[in-house]
Enzyme design. Structure first.
Site, mmCIF file in Angstrom:
data_model
loop_
_atom_site.group_PDB
_atom_site.id
_atom_site.type_symbol
_atom_site.label_atom_id
_atom_site.label_comp_id
_atom_site.label_asym_id
_atom_site.label_seq_id
_atom_site.Cartn_x
_atom_site.Cartn_y
_atom_site.Cartn_z
ATOM 1 N N ARG A 122 -5.543 -6.872 18.050
ATOM 2 C CA ARG A 122 -6.439 -5.732 17.866
ATOM 3 C C ARG A 122 -7.851 -6.226 17.306
ATOM 4 O O ARG A 122 -8.724 -5.573 17.430
ATOM 5 C CB ARG A 122 -5.674 -4.870 16.791
ATOM 6 C CG ARG A 122 -6.426 -3.666 16.488
ATOM 7 C CD ARG A 122 -5.792 -2.647 15.540
ATOM 8 N NE ARG A 122 -5.104 -2.986 14.537
ATOM 9 C CZ ARG A 122 -5.707 -3.366 13.373
ATOM 10 N NH1 ARG A 122 -7.069 -2.858 13.138
ATOM 11 N NH2 ARG A 122 -5.193 -3.649 12.272
ATOM 12 N N HIS B 275 -0.491 -1.668 14.851
ATOM 13 C CA HIS B 275 -0.462 -2.574 13.479
ATOM 14 C C HIS B 275 0.621 -3.625 13.687
ATOM 15 O O HIS B 275 0.771 -4.247 12.736
ATOM 16 C CB HIS B 275 -0.244 -1.419 12.463
ATOM 17 C CG HIS B 275 -0.354 -1.944 11.048
ATOM 18 N ND1 HIS B 275 0.757 -2.131 10.268
ATOM 19 C CD2 HIS B 275 -1.469 -2.566 10.433
ATOM 20 C CE1 HIS B 275 0.530 -2.419 8.862
ATOM 21 N NE2 HIS B 275 -0.913 -3.128 9.127
ATOM 22 N N ARG C 35 1.004 -1.101 0.064
ATOM 23 C CA ARG C 35 0.087 0.069 0.048
ATOM 24 C C ARG C 35 0.875 1.287 -0.117
ATOM 25 O O ARG C 35 1.845 1.531 1.041
ATOM 26 C CB ARG C 35 -0.896 0.024 1.206
ATOM 27 C CG ARG C 35 -2.011 -1.128 1.196
ATOM 28 C CD ARG C 35 -2.930 -0.909 2.217
ATOM 29 N NE ARG C 35 -3.726 -2.010 2.826
ATOM 30 C CZ ARG C 35 -4.720 -2.701 1.777
ATOM 31 N NH1 ARG C 35 -5.074 -1.915 0.789
ATOM 32 N NH2 ARG C 35 -5.297 -3.635 2.022
ATOM 33 N N HIS D 7 2.804 -10.013 0.563
ATOM 34 C CA HIS D 7 2.456 -8.927 1.872
ATOM 35 C C HIS D 7 3.689 -8.483 2.627
ATOM 36 O O HIS D 7 3.547 -7.526 3.427
ATOM 37 C CB HIS D 7 1.381 -9.673 2.787
ATOM 38 C CG HIS D 7 0.901 -8.709 3.507
ATOM 39 N ND1 HIS D 7 0.913 -8.834 5.101
ATOM 40 C CD2 HIS D 7 -0.190 -7.640 3.288
ATOM 41 C CE1 HIS D 7 0.318 -7.767 5.469
ATOM 42 N NE2 HIS D 7 -0.371 -7.063 4.699
ATOM 43 N N TYR E 92 -0.395 4.860 12.065
ATOM 44 C CA TYR E 92 -0.263 3.525 12.388
ATOM 45 C C TYR E 92 1.083 3.261 13.350
ATOM 46 O O TYR E 92 2.223 3.738 13.009
ATOM 47 C CB TYR E 92 -0.042 2.483 11.096
ATOM 48 C CG TYR E 92 -1.079 2.281 10.390
ATOM 49 C CD1 TYR E 92 -2.223 3.121 10.453
ATOM 50 C CD2 TYR E 92 -1.401 1.212 9.591
ATOM 51 C CE1 TYR E 92 -3.276 2.753 9.465
ATOM 52 C CE2 TYR E 92 -2.482 0.810 8.598
ATOM 53 C CZ TYR E 92 -3.359 1.863 8.809
ATOM 54 O OH TYR E 92 -4.500 1.662 7.908
ATOM 55 N N ARG F 145 -6.369 -5.034 -1.963
ATOM 56 C CA ARG F 145 -7.686 -4.452 -1.827
ATOM 57 C C ARG F 145 -7.835 -3.209 -1.572
ATOM 58 O O ARG F 145 -7.233 -2.530 -0.463
ATOM 59 C CB ARG F 145 -8.588 -5.548 -0.990
ATOM 60 C CG ARG F 145 -9.867 -5.148 -0.779
ATOM 61 C CD ARG F 145 -10.689 -5.770 0.174
ATOM 62 N NE ARG F 145 -10.649 -7.040 -0.041
ATOM 63 C CZ ARG F 145 -10.394 -8.166 1.181
ATOM 64 N NH1 ARG F 145 -10.148 -7.566 2.269
ATOM 65 N NH2 ARG F 145 -10.461 -9.187 0.835
#
Length: 664
Positions: A548, A571, A354, A414, A447, A384
């Site tokens: 979380r 995160h 991202r 990822h 984050y 996504r």
């Protein structure tokens, strides 16, 4: 023995309810409470696009092997929306009025504001309106766009029209004199008689359709880039998963609209007068009061790095571990910027999942390519809701001469890793970067993540092996010769190593030795890893989890689960195994979800440096000491506030970590 699990969707809703309750907390600054309503609404929109389609499909198939989850999910969503409405109307609107900020909410327009609203309607809003008359007895004549707002207008003689609310093109809120604010929806409502001058309006109700976002790119033929672009178009045309309507709408009109737009009963959701309240994040602040928002926190500077002429040289001498946003993200930008202009840097490798819309990191990579360096970037096009942004950047980098690697078939990349190769005489220096979060300077502001910069020979060599693998795109089974000793890499050794680490603690417990595991994750769902934790707890291992969001593990004897929702989004993924006092500590990108462990390339990395091991343990200890915002997850999936013991001081983990990091 069957592994007992919480349902993943009900678990996620439990998390989102915790977000919602932050909006009801008087200790949270006023506009931050409004922002938590926005986050809750945004989360629920994504849930409706991503998870509801699967639940609806299972419900329609009446799969006997699946429990009746959909009704329970819908009941919980309905309950939470009721709480949302109560917090918004009974707590936050009065709190705003107490500060002389008045948000119009289903009330007549004051004469003092009529001229301003009228001027805005005729000069700005009216040009974006597209009123359409519909015949409810006829087949569907119009398409409702995904997550767009509409008003259904009823007239005498059983006539109806639909008017778009152009919140995608105009601000959702209009600031008026005397510190009043009005919804764009209400601007349009007030002037419906002018929009339909020959008809008498008898009713007006808001609606919104959310559409399925889960479209498989494998449906499309051709190159992956084109597949993703085709998917982005198709996504906005997906099947409805939620039809949100004003609960004051007459039942007969609701049913006729459902038939007209072909909405199934289980897709109908009653809501309030206003939808798409994620827009509350943009609520104007006519009164500038520092108490309305969180106090500004200045990230800590690291003096050794500030004094260094070259960050890459510093990393060659000693690892650097960053805790963002408590410490500056500038050092990450500096890593890429130095690599881009250093004449001795020959190769740069990085994974991007991202990316910030104005990414300084990508601009540095483009500069590096133009400076003659070999730059290789794995761009995950299937991230996504970030696909369009990633496609745009991939094209720009490719035009600049960057070698672009697209997704591996059947896998998402990822991992958050980078590698710089710098020439020194007849050899190369390898300088690696591994993180728990994305290379995104925008989200890095809120984050919480950890980033390791290292020249450790073993880790950087294994990073190079991983980038070699990603350039081939061949199945992992073809690369069994790859041996990862330091790094834990999904598809290769990550699951086996974590399983072995858990079982080792169980063996220590059975031998009567201290045995502890502390794990921090965003999501915990993978059945086999949960079974391993259950078995370890049964053997006497003390297990503490900080999860979380989704947690399918059911707390039991020996396993405690806590959740922290606060100013920053937690995160980071951290794994601590006691190992008879010789702890093994890992961080990385991998949650324990089916997708992360079995359908993605993930990287977890060890923390070897004694100082950084101490820092990680201290930060985790502060999170386990939180007694202000932390909650304990009980066996009924309920968030139970941590009880403060008599005489115990308040501990807010994020504030305490901020103070701690400034002492380093």
């Amino acid at each position: 023995m069957q592994t007992v699990l919480f349902d993943r969707d009900l678990s996620w809703l439990s998390f989102n309810y915790r977000v919602l309750l932050m909006a009801a907390d008087p200790k949270v600054p006023l506009y931050e409470r409004v922002r938590f309503l926005s986050i809750f609404s945004s989360n629920l929109d994504e849930f409706s696009r991503v998870r509801l389609p699967a639940l609806l499909a299972l419900h329609q198939l009446k799969a006997e092997a699946e429990p009746a989850v959909l009704p329970a999910v819908q009941r919980e969503i309905s309950r939470q929306l009721g709480v949302f409405g109560e917090i918004f109307t009974q707590q936050l609107l009065p709190a705003l009025r107490n500060e002389d900020i008045h948000l119009y909410h289903n009330e007549p327009l004051q004469p003092a504001h009529h001229a301003a609203v009228r001027d805005y309607f005729y000069t700005t809003a009216m040009g974006f309106l597209q009123p359409v008359f519909i015949r409810l007895e006829q087949p569907v004549e119009m398409f409702l766009e995904n997550n767009a707002l509409y008003l259904v207008v009823s007239f005498e003689n059983d006539e109806h029209a639909i008017v778009n609310v152009p919140s995608h093109a105009l601000p959702r809120f209009l600031a008026l004199p005397d510190q009043h604010i009005i919804f764009l929806d209400d601007v349009i409502r007030h002037f419906l008689p002018q929009l339909f001058p020959s008809r008498k309006v008898t009713g007006c109700y808001s609606i919104k359709v959310t559409r399925d976002a889960e479209i498989d790119v494998d449906e499309f033929s051709g190159h992956l880039l084109q597949k993703v672009e085709n998917m982005l178009v198709r996504r906005e045309l997906g099947l409805p998963t939620r039809f949100l309507y004003d609960a004051s709408m007459p039942d007969t009109l609701r049913d006729r609209l459902a038939a007209y737009f072909r909405i199934a009963p289980q897709e109908m959701v009653a809501g309030g007068r206003y939808h798409h309240l994620r827009d509350l994040a943009d609520l104007p602040m006519p009164v500038r009061n520092p108490a309305f928002t969180y106090p500004k926190q200045v990230p800590a500077r690291i003096q050794a790095l500030e004094a260094a002429d070259c960050l890459l040289d510093t990393v060659m001498k000693q690892d650097v571990l960053l805790h963002v946003p408590y410490q500056h993200y500038d050092y990450i930008l500096r890593y890429f910027n130095e690599a881009a202009i250093d004449p001795d840097v020959r190769e740069i490798y990085v994974t991007l999942y991202r990316v910030a819309s104005g990414s300084q990191i990508v601009n540095a990579l483009i500069s590096a390519a133009k400076n003659g360096k070999q730059v290789t970037v794995m761009v995950e096009l299937k991230a996504r809701f970030d696909e369009a942004n990633n496609v745009r950047w991939a094209k720009r980098m490719k035009e600049a001469g960057v070698k672009i690697l697209y997704s591996i078939p059947g896998l998402k990349v990822h991992a958050k890793v980078a590698l710089v190769k710098r020439r020194r005489g007849y050899r190369y220096e390898h300088i690696g970067l591994m993180a728990t979060g994305n290379f995104n300077e925008s989200t890095a502001r809120f984050y919480t993540d950890h980033v390791l910069l290292t020249a450790h020979a073993g880790m950087t060599q294994e990073l190079e092996l991983l980038f070699i693998y990603m350039q081939t795109g061949l199945p992992p089974a073809r690369y069994q010769f790859m041996q990862f000793t330091h790094l834990l890499v999904a598809q290769f050794n990550l699951v086996d190593r974590f399983t072995a680490l858990i079982r080792r603690e169980a063996e220590h417990a059975r031998a009567g030795q201290p045995a502890r595991i502390v794990i921090k994750l965003n999501n915990l769902q993978e059945k086999q890893m949960i079974a391993e934790l259950y078995a370890a707890a049964d053997a006497g291992v003390e297990i503490t989890l900080i999860v979380r969001s989704i947690c399918c593990l059911v707390p039991r004897k020996g396993i405690r689960v806590r959740r922290i929702v606060d100013r920053f989004l937690e995160h980071a993924r951290v794994f601590i195994f006691h190992n008879k006092g010789e702890e093994e500590i890992f961080m990385g990108s991998a949650d324990w979800m089916n997708r992360n462990l079995h359908r993605r390339i993930e990287v977890c990395f060890p923390i070897y440096h004694p100082q950084y091991r101490r820092e990680v343990k201290d930060i985790i200890a502060l999170q386990l000491a939180d007694n202000t915002n932390a909650v304990i997850l009980d066996s009924q999936i309920v968030n139970i506030p941590v009880e403060k013991q008599p005489g115990e001081e308040d501990v807010n983990a994020q504030q305490a970590i901020q103070a701690y990091v400034h002492t380093l």
